[in-house]
Design an enzyme around this catalytic site. Structure first.
Site, short mmCIF file in Angstrom:
data_model
loop_
_atom_site.label_atom_id
_atom_site.label_comp_id
_atom_site.label_asym_id
_atom_site.label_seq_id
_atom_site.Cartn_x
_atom_site.Cartn_y
_atom_site.Cartn_z
N LYS A 31 38.65 28.59 25.20
CA LYS A 31 38.75 29.42 26.39
C LYS A 31 38.25 30.84 26.09
O LYS A 31 37.44 31.40 26.82
CB LYS A 31 40.21 29.46 26.85
CG LYS A 31 40.42 29.90 28.27
CD LYS A 31 41.92 29.90 28.62
CE LYS A 31 42.49 28.52 28.84
NZ LYS A 31 43.96 28.55 29.00
N ARG A 101 47.04 33.92 28.33
CA ARG A 101 46.60 32.53 28.38
C ARG A 101 46.35 31.99 26.98
O ARG A 101 45.70 32.63 26.17
CB ARG A 101 45.30 32.43 29.17
CG ARG A 101 45.24 33.35 30.36
CD ARG A 101 43.86 33.39 30.99
NE ARG A 101 43.43 32.10 31.50
CZ ARG A 101 42.19 31.85 31.91
NH1 ARG A 101 41.26 32.79 31.82
NH2 ARG A 101 41.87 30.66 32.37
N GLY A 110 47.09 21.13 29.69
CA GLY A 110 48.52 21.24 30.00
C GLY A 110 49.43 21.43 28.81
O GLY A 110 50.65 21.45 28.97
N MET A 112 49.73 24.04 26.62
CA MET A 112 50.32 25.36 26.40
C MET A 112 50.15 26.19 27.66
O MET A 112 49.07 26.27 28.22
CB MET A 112 49.69 26.03 25.20
CG MET A 112 50.22 25.41 23.91
SD MET A 112 49.33 25.90 22.45
CE MET A 112 47.87 24.92 22.59
N ARG A 345 34.30 25.20 30.42
CA ARG A 345 34.26 24.37 29.20
C ARG A 345 33.44 23.14 29.53
O ARG A 345 33.23 22.82 30.70
CB ARG A 345 35.67 23.99 28.77
CG ARG A 345 36.42 23.23 29.83
CD ARG A 345 37.86 22.96 29.43
NE ARG A 345 38.62 22.53 30.60
CZ ARG A 345 39.94 22.52 30.67
NH1 ARG A 345 40.66 22.92 29.65
NH2 ARG A 345 40.54 22.12 31.75
N HIS A 464 47.86 16.21 36.05
CA HIS A 464 47.96 15.93 34.62
C HIS A 464 47.51 14.50 34.30
O HIS A 464 46.69 14.28 33.41
CB HIS A 464 49.40 16.15 34.17
CG HIS A 464 49.63 15.87 32.72
ND1 HIS A 464 50.12 14.67 32.27
CD2 HIS A 464 49.40 16.62 31.62
CE1 HIS A 464 50.21 14.71 30.95
NE2 HIS A 464 49.78 15.88 30.53
N SER A 772 26.11 -7.56 1.19
CA SER A 772 26.77 -7.12 2.42
C SER A 772 28.20 -6.78 2.05
O SER A 772 28.94 -7.63 1.55
CB SER A 772 26.72 -8.23 3.47
OG SER A 772 27.40 -7.81 4.62
N GLY A 774 31.84 -6.47 2.42
CA GLY A 774 32.91 -6.99 3.27
C GLY A 774 34.08 -6.03 3.13
O GLY A 774 34.95 -6.18 2.28
N CYS A 839 29.68 -5.51 6.76
CA CYS A 839 30.03 -6.43 7.84
C CYS A 839 31.53 -6.48 8.13
O CYS A 839 32.01 -7.37 8.80
CB CYS A 839 29.51 -7.83 7.54
SG CYS A 839 30.20 -8.55 6.04
N TYR A 859 21.94 -1.42 7.06
CA TYR A 859 22.45 -1.77 8.38
C TYR A 859 23.97 -1.88 8.38
O TYR A 859 24.59 -2.02 7.32
CB TYR A 859 21.83 -3.09 8.89
CG TYR A 859 22.24 -4.31 8.09
CD1 TYR A 859 23.41 -5.03 8.41
CD2 TYR A 859 21.48 -4.76 7.02
CE1 TYR A 859 23.78 -6.14 7.69
CE2 TYR A 859 21.85 -5.87 6.28
CZ TYR A 859 23.00 -6.56 6.62
OH TYR A 859 23.38 -7.64 5.89
#
Ligand code: ADP
Ligand code: MG
Ligand code: MG
Length: 883
Positions: A31, A101, A110, A112, A345, A464, A772, A774, A839, A859
Site C-alpha cells: 500500500k 492504515r 481484511g 489488519m 495494487r 470478505h 528418471s 522417482g 516423474c 523434462y
C-alpha cells in the site's frame, strides 16, 4: 530526496512527489510503496507518509518501543502534512485529520484494520463543522473515529457500537445511517464515548498525538494477531519483517451527494472483460462499501451521476494499467466533486480472467509477451481454469434454493457445514464440504480454505468471502439473500426448504446458484485465449513437459494439454480387471517354471493391446514404460472367498493358497520384494512385459505410426541390478525382432529413486540410456519417512516449522534435491548426453519445477491435468533465470 534506509523510518509523499517508490514493497509495504508511486506519477493522492516495516520489526522485537529517531521523523511527517494541507493537528479552527492504515509487502485482505479521522475531539469537531459548514458531516466523522479507534486500538468490538447505533435509529425511526441528523449524530458521539469509557475504564483519548501514537502501535501489534498469523500460514507467506503504517491526510466521501467512496478493478476480475468494474456508495466514507452497510451501486452508474468524475476515473485506469503493466484494484474517494485515489495494487483475479487479461493487454500493446507469461498468469490460475463446472445437461432448475452474487467462479458439491471449525474437521476426514455463513470474517479463513466452496447470505462482490475466495480460486456465492442462515442451529432455509448440516448441496460460483443435492460436475473446456497464451508460454520454455499416464484416455488428455510424451506409464493397473488378475495370481502361485510361463502367456495379450492403444495415441512421442513395481502380495486375495476362487481355478487346495499369501506377506513391503527385485527373481516377468511392449510397438509401427518406446527399470540401487535387467530386456527384444523380422528403436533406462542409485549414478549412467528421478520413493528413502504413515507426524512438523513444507508435495531442494543434482551430474559424467527427467508428484509442482530447471533436467513428468501448469512454471523459471 532518497533516504538511507538503515536510519530512515518515515517516507513522505504528496503534491506530485514521493520519497519512496513501487520497488520498495518490502520496506514500505504494498500500500505504502504504491501510494508513494502514484503520488510521484502525479495522480491525485492525499499527502501522507509511510512508516517502514523495519520499524514494525523493531517494535515487535523490543517490547513495543519505537526505534530511536522514529518519533522525530513522525513529527516531521506531520509537519509535512500540515504544510501541504494548510491545517494543523489538534487545531480547533483548521484541524488536520489523518488515517492510519496498515499494509505489508503482501496484501492480506481484511487482516489488519485502519483507523480513519484521527485528530478529532470535542474542540476540533466543532472547528471541522464550522470550517465545512456541515455539522452533520463533522459528527459523522467523529462517531466513526470513536468506533474504529475503539475496535482496532482499544478492543471494544465494533458490534457494540453498531448496537448503540441501531438503538438510536430505532428511537428516531431512521431506516439507515443517512436518515440521522446532525443532532442525532452528536447524541451518538456522546453514547459512543460513554460506551468506550464503560468498556475500557478510561475516557476516549482527546489528544490527537496520543490517538496517533496508539493507532500506530495497534497496527504494529496487529502484525502478530491470530488472524494475521493464520492468514500468512495458509498462504505460505514467510520472510516478511512486519507491516508498514501509512499516515495519510483524510479526504471525505461523506460530505454530501457530490461525495462518495468506492472500490474498483480496472478490468472485470471474474471474466477479464476490459471495462471498469466495481461499486461505489454516494455520501459515505471508507469502509462502508466493504462493510455492506448500504447496498453499493454499480460503478457504471457513476457515468450518469458524476460524468466528469467517471471520465477522470477512466483516465486514471489507463494511466495505472500502462504504468504498472497489469490490471489494478483501486480505492477512491470523491470529496465534493474532487476525485482522490487512495490505493492501488495488482488485482486478484480468477483463472479465466487472468488468461483473458494477459492476452488482451498484449493485444493492446500495454505489455509484451514476456511480461504476460512471467507475471500476469500464475500456475494456480491454470489450475482453476481446469476446474469442473456443472454438466450442461444437468437439470437442477427445480432444486435451486436461491441465487446470490457470482463472486468466484467454479462449481462445487459438498455437505453443508455452518462453521469454520466444522469445515476444518470435515476436511481432515477427507469429506467435501461447503461452508455456509451469513457472512465471513478473517477468523473464518481456516474453514474457508478447507471447504470446496463458500456461500454467504449477506455481502457484495467485494465482501470478505468474495475477495478471499477469488484470491484462492475457490468457488463462492456471496450475498444470497433468499437464504436465512441459522449458524448456531446449523441450518439454512429459503422459506420453504431447510438444509441441515451434513445435507448435500451444490453451488455455482459463476452463476450464483445454490442448489439442493448433488449436481453432476464436468471438466471445463479451454478457450481460444488459453491456447494463444499457452503458445506464448512455450516460446520461453526450454524444459520439456511429459505426463504420467497409464491408459490411452489419459495419454490423449495429456496430448491435448500439450505434453511432449509420457514420462511414466505404470503397468500395475494392467494386471487388475477380471481375467487378468486371475492369470496374475496363477503366475504368482505357480510352482514350476512352465506353469509360470503359461500364466504369463495368458497376460501378455492384454498388456500388448494396452501398450498398442497408448502408442497409437502417442504417435511421434516417447512413451516411458515402467516395468512392474509393487510387491506381489498386493495382487493376492486376502479374503476367504477370493482365496477359494483362486484355489479352484489353479487346481490347488485353499490351504496352499493361504500359505502362499502368508509367505508373501512382508513386514515392510515398501522396502521389500518389489521393483527390479521382482524382475531379477522372476525374469519371466520382465521377459513377458518386454515382449508385450515390443510386439505392440511393431504392430503399431506397421500401421505407419511413429513409436518411441522407452523401457524403465524401477528401484535400481546397484549397477549389477540394472545390468541384469538390461540383459534380459535386450535378449527379449532381439528375439522378437528376429521373429518378426522387423525392428524399432528402444531405449532402456532406469528410475533413480533409491539414494544409493543417485550416489552411484556415474556407474549406472554408463549403462543406462536415460534416468528418471522417482522423487516419491526418493523422498521416502532419503528422509526415511514412509509416505503412507507420515500423516501422523508430518503435518505437525510443518506446523511447528521443523520442515518448511510437506516434502511429498514440494521437493525438498536441500536434501532430496541435492541427490537429484548430484545424480544428474554423475550420470552425465559417464554420458554427457544422458537424458534426465523427473516423474514423481513433484513434476507438477511449480517450485519443484523451477528447481528441475535450475538442476539442468531435460523434462518433468506430471499428471495430465497439471501439464499446462508445468509448462507455465517451466517458462517462468526460464524467464527468471534470463533476467
Ligand atoms: P484495507 O486494507 O482494509 O482496505 P485501508 O487502509 O485501505 O484498509 O482503508 C480502509 C478504508 O478507508 C478504505 O476504503 C480507504 O479508501 C479508506 N481510507 C483510508 N485512508 C483514507 C483517507 N486518508 N481518506 C479517506 N479515506 C481513507
Ligand atoms: Mg480493512
Ligand atoms: Mg484498502
Amino acid at each position: 530526496m532518497p533516504h538511507d534506509s538503515d536510519t530512515t523510518f518515515v517516507y513522505r509523499f504528496g503534491d506530485g512527489s514521493a520519497e519512496g517508490s513501487k520497488e520498495m514493497k518490502a520496506l514500505l509495504g504494498g500500500k505504502g510503496a504504491n501510494l508513494n508511486e502514484m503520488s510521484a506519477l502525479g495522480l491525485p493522492v492525499p499527502p501522507g507518509f509511510t512508516i517502514t516495516t523495519e520499524a514494525c520489526h523493531y517494535y515487535n522485537d523490543h517490547d513495543g518501543d519505537w526505534p530511536r529517531g522514529m518519533q522525530d521523523e513522525v513529527e516531521g511527517g506531520i509537519a509535512h502534512l500540515e504544510t501541504l494541507m494548510d491545517r494543523t493537528l489538534g487545531d480547533a479552527e483548521a484541524p488536520l485529520l489523518v488515517s492510519v492504515r496498515s499494509g505489508a509487502a503482501v496484501s492480506m485482505p481484511g487482516m489488519m484494520d485502519s483507523v480513519l479521522n484521527l485528530g478529532l475531539n470535542d474542540d476540533t469537531v466543532a472547528g471541522l463543522a464550522r470550517a465545512t459548514g456541515n455539522a452533520r458531516f463533522a459528527y459523522d466523522a467523529y462517531r466513526r473515529l470513536i468506533d474504529m479507534f475503539g475496535d482496532v486500538v482499544a478492543g471494544v468490538p465494533h458490534r457494540r457500537f453498531e448496537d448503540v447505533m441501531t438503538e438510536l435509529k430505532d428511537e428516531r425511526g431512521a431506516a439507515n445511517d443517512l436518515d440521522l441528523t446532525a443532532d442525532d449524530l452528536r447524541t451518538l458521539v456522546d453514547r459512543y464515548r460513554a460506551l468506550f469509557e464503560d468498556e475500557t475504564g478510561e475516557p476516549f483519548p482527546s489528544d490527537p498525538r496520543e490517538q496517533l501514537r496508539r493507532a500506530i502501535d495497534a497496527v504494529f501489534d496487529s502484525w502478530r494477531n491470530e488472524r494475521a498469523v493464520k492468514y500468512r500460514k495458509i498462504n505460505n507467506i514467510t520472510g516478511l519483517r512486519g507491516t508498514a503504517v501509512n499516515v495519510q491526510a483524510m479526504v471525505y466521501g461523506n460530505m454530501g451527494e457530490q461525495s462518495g467512496t468506492g472500490v474498483c478493478f480496472t478490468r472485470n476480475p471474474a471474466t477479464g472483460e476490459n471495462k471498469l468494474f466495481g461499486e461505489f456508495l454516494p455520501n459515505a466514507q471508507g469502509e462502508d462499501v466493504v462493510a455492506g452497510i448500504r447496498t453499493p451501486r454499480d460503478i457504471q452508474e457513476l457515468q450518469d451521476l458524476m460524468p466528469a468524475i467517471y471520465d477522470e476515473l477512466q483516465e486514471v485506469r489507463r494511466t495505472l494499467e500502462a504504468h504498472y503493466g497489469d490490471m489494478q484494484d483501486l480505492e477512491f474517494t470523491i470529496q465534493d466533486g474532487t476525485l482522490y485515489i487512495l490505493q492501488t495494487r495488482d488485482g486478484k483475479r480468477t483463472g479465466p480472467a487472468a488468461i483473458k487479461i494477459a492476452v488482451d493487454m498484449v493485444d493492446e500493446e500495454l505489455i509484451d509477451r514476456r511480461r504476460a507469461v512471467a507475471h500476469l498468469v500464475e500456475p494456480r490460475h491454470l489450475d482453476q481454469l481446469l476446474h469442473p463446472h456443472f454438466d450442461e445437461d444437468a437439470d437442477y432448475e427445480d432444486d435451486v434454493l436461491g441465487t446470490g452474487l457470482p463472486a468466484s467462479p467454479g462449481a462445487a458439491v459438498g455437505r453443508a457445514v455452518f462453521s469454520a471449525d466444522d469445515a476444518e474437521a470435515a476436511a481432515k476426514n477427507g469429506e467435501d464440504v461447503i461452508l455456509v455463513r451469513t457472512e465471513t470474517s478473517p477468523e473464518d479463513v481456516g474453514g474457508m480454505d478447507a471447504a470446496q466452496g463458500i456461500i454467504t447470505s449477506r455481502g457484495g462482490m467485494t465482501s470478505h468471502a468474495a475477495v478471499v475466495a477469488r484470491g484462492w480460486g475457490k468457488p463462492c456465492v456471496a450475498g444470497c439473500d433468499a437464504l436465512t442462515v441459522y449458524e448456531d442451529e446449523k441450518r439454512f432455509t429459503n422459506g420453504s426448504v431447510t438444509i441441515h448440516a451434513g445435507d448435500w448441496i451444490s453451488m455455482d460460483g459463476a452463476t450464483g446458484a445454490v442448489i439442493r443435492g448433488k449436481v453432476p460436475l464436468v471438466e471445463p473446456e479451454m478457450t481460444g485465449a488459453f491456447s494463444t497464451f499457452m503458445a506464448w508460454v512455450d516460446e520461453f520454455r526450454t524444459l520439456g513437459v511429459r505426463a504420467n499416464a497409464d491408459t490411452a484416455d489419459d495419454a490423449q488428455q495429456a496430448l491435448d494439454f500439450g505434453a511432449a510424451g509420457i514420462g511414466l506409464c505404470r503397468t500395475e493397473h494392467m494386471f487388475f480387471g477380471d481375467e487378468r488378475i486371475l492369470a496374475m495370481r496363477e503366475m504368482i502361485l505357480a510352482d514350476t517354471e512352465d506353469a509360470r510361463r503359461d500364466a504369463l502367456d495368458a497376460l501378455r495379450p492384454h498388456q500388448r493391446s494396452d501398450f498398442a492403444d497408448i502408442f497409437r495415441v502417442m504417435d511421434g512421442h516417447p512413451v516411458t514404460i515402467r516395468l512392474l513395481d509393487p510387491p506381489l502380495h498386493e495382487f493376492l486375495p486376502n479374503d476367504a472367498a477370493g482365496q477359494k476362487k483362486l484355489a479352484e481355478r489353479a487346481g490347488v487346495s485353499v490351504d496352499a493358497v493361504r500359505e502362499k499369501v502368508e509367505a508373501l506377506e512382508e513386514f515392510n513391503p515398501m522396502l521389500g520384494h518389489r521393483g527390479c527385485r521382482l524382475g531379477i527373481t522372476v525374469p519371466a516377468l520382465t521377459e513377458m512385459q518386454t515382449r508385450a511392449i515390443i510386439e505392440a510397438a511393431l504392430d503399431v509401427q506397421a500401421d505407419g505410426i511413429s513409436v518411441h518406446p522407452e523401457i524403465m527399470v524401477p528401484l535400481v540401487s546397484t549397477r549389477a541390478e540394472f545390468d541384469d535387467q538390461r540383459r534380459v530386456i535386450e535378449r527379449t527384444i532381439q528375439t522378437v525382432f528376429d521373429e518378426r523380422e522387423a525392428s524399432v528403436d528402444v531405449h532402456i533406462g532406469t528410475m533413480i529413486e533409491v539414494p544409493r542409485a543417485a550416489l552411484q549414478a556415474e556407474s549406472i549412467g554408463a549403462a543406462a540410456d536415460f534416468f528418471s528421478f522417482g522423487t516419491n520413493d526418493l523422498t521416502q528413502m532419503t528422509f526415511g519417512y514412509s509416505r503412507d504413515d507420515a500423516g501422523s507426524f508430518l503435518p505437525s512438523y510443518v506446523d511447528e516449522g521443523l520442515l518448511p513444507e510437506d516434502p511429498f508435495q514440494a521437493l525438498d531442494q536441500e536434501g532430496v534435491g541435492e541427490l537429484v543434482r548430484l545424480g544428474t551430474e554423475r550420470g552425465r559424467t559417464a554420458n554427457p548426453e544422458l537424458p534426465v527427467g523427473i516423474c514423481g508428484e513433484h513434476g507438477g509442482e511449480p517450485s519443484s519445477i523451477a528447481f528441475c530447471y535450475e538442476a539442468g533436467l531435460d523434462y518433468v513428468s506430471c499428471s495430465p491435468f497439471r501439464v499446462p501448469i508445468a509448462r507455465l512454471a517451466a517458462a517462468q523459471a526460464a524467464i527468471k533465470a534470463d533476467a
